[in-house]
Motif scaffolding. Structure first.
Motif, PDB file in Angstrom:
ATOM      1  N   SER A 122       7.293  12.422   4.174  1.00 26.67           N
ATOM      2  CA  SER A 122       8.697  12.848   4.171  1.00 26.67           C
ATOM      3  C   SER A 122       9.642  11.672   4.302  1.00 26.67           C
ATOM      4  O   SER A 122      10.646  11.595   3.595  1.00 26.67           O
ATOM      5  N   ALA A 123       9.330  10.745   5.204  1.00 24.39           N
ATOM      6  CA  ALA A 123      10.196   9.580   5.404  1.00 24.39           C
ATOM      7  C   ALA A 123      10.274   8.740   4.137  1.00 24.39           C
ATOM      8  O   ALA A 123      11.355   8.260   3.757  1.00 24.39           O
ATOM      9  N   ASP A 131      12.383  10.520   1.525  1.00 24.35           N
ATOM     10  CA  ASP A 131      13.802  10.475   1.900  1.00 24.35           C
ATOM     11  C   ASP A 131      14.475   9.162   1.516  1.00 24.35           C
ATOM     12  O   ASP A 131      15.695   9.096   1.421  1.00 24.35           O
ATOM     13  N   ALA A 162      12.592   8.074  11.298  1.00 29.26           N
ATOM     14  CA  ALA A 162      11.554   9.005  10.843  1.00 29.26           C
ATOM     15  C   ALA A 162      10.240   8.278  10.579  1.00 29.26           C
ATOM     16  O   ALA A 162       9.167   8.761  10.952  1.00 29.26           O
ATOM     17  N   TYR A 163      10.303   7.102   9.927  1.00 29.89           N
ATOM     18  CA  TYR A 163       9.060   6.382   9.642  1.00 29.89           C
ATOM     19  C   TYR A 163       8.472   5.797  10.919  1.00 29.89           C
ATOM     20  O   TYR A 163       7.255   5.821  11.113  1.00 29.89           O
ATOM     21  N   ASP A 206       8.653   7.048  13.831  1.00 27.22           N
ATOM     22  CA  ASP A 206       8.005   8.169  14.500  1.00 27.22           C
ATOM     23  C   ASP A 206       6.630   8.425  13.878  1.00 27.22           C
ATOM     24  O   ASP A 206       5.635   8.585  14.589  1.00 27.22           O
ATOM     25  N   ARG A 244       3.863  12.941   8.237  1.00 24.03           N
ATOM     26  CA  ARG A 244       5.231  12.555   8.591  1.00 24.03           C
ATOM     27  C   ARG A 244       5.749  11.422   7.705  1.00 24.03           C
ATOM     28  O   ARG A 244       6.927  11.413   7.329  1.00 24.03           O
ATOM     29  N   CYS A 293      13.396   2.181   4.812  1.00 26.86           N
ATOM     30  CA  CYS A 293      12.432   3.238   5.105  1.00 26.86           C
ATOM     31  C   CYS A 293      11.540   2.831   6.270  1.00 26.86           C
ATOM     32  O   CYS A 293      11.365   3.602   7.217  1.00 26.86           O
ATOM     33  N   SER A 305      13.317   3.023   9.530  1.00 24.17           N
ATOM     34  CA  SER A 305      14.011   4.277   9.839  1.00 24.17           C
ATOM     35  C   SER A 305      13.349   4.964  11.032  1.00 24.17           C
ATOM     36  O   SER A 305      12.162   4.784  11.318  1.00 24.17           O
TER      37      SER A 305
END
Length: 95
Positions: free
Chosen positions: A26-27, A30, A72-73, A75, A23, A67, A70
């Motif tokens: 991807s973060a 991005d 996403a990170y 998570d 995961r 990042c 974020s």
């Protein structure tokens, strides 16, 4: 100026940490991050031994900061907590 994430990690739960790494990849991408080192051979000279060493370059200190915070990170990070012992810092590169 570009910035580096520098992480030193001791993994204690391979499965959970693997999910974090999947995961987090991807973060990081991005936010313009690219890996310069991710695991691999190392020599511990000082401080606690953390056998997983990771360096990622970001376009700026702000991008690296954004990042980390974020959704996403964060998570991804939830999978690393309890599955590793970590140190992570952001360092601005010399121009």
């Amino acid at each position: 100026m570009t910035a580096l994430w520098i992480a030193h990690v001791k993994v204690t739960d391979d499965a959970a940490y693997g999910e974090y790494a999947r995961r987090a990849t991807s973060a990081i991408a991005d936010h313009g991050g690219v890996f310069l080192a991710r695991g691999g051979a190392y020599e511990q000279l000082e401080g606690p031994d953390r056998p997983r060493n990771v360096v990622a370059r970001f376009p700026s200190l702000q991008a690296a900061h954004d990042c980390y915070y974020s959704a996403a990170y964060q998570d991804a990070l939830s999978h690393a907590k309890g599955a590793s012992q970590r140190e992570l810092c952001i360092v601005e590169e010399i121009a």
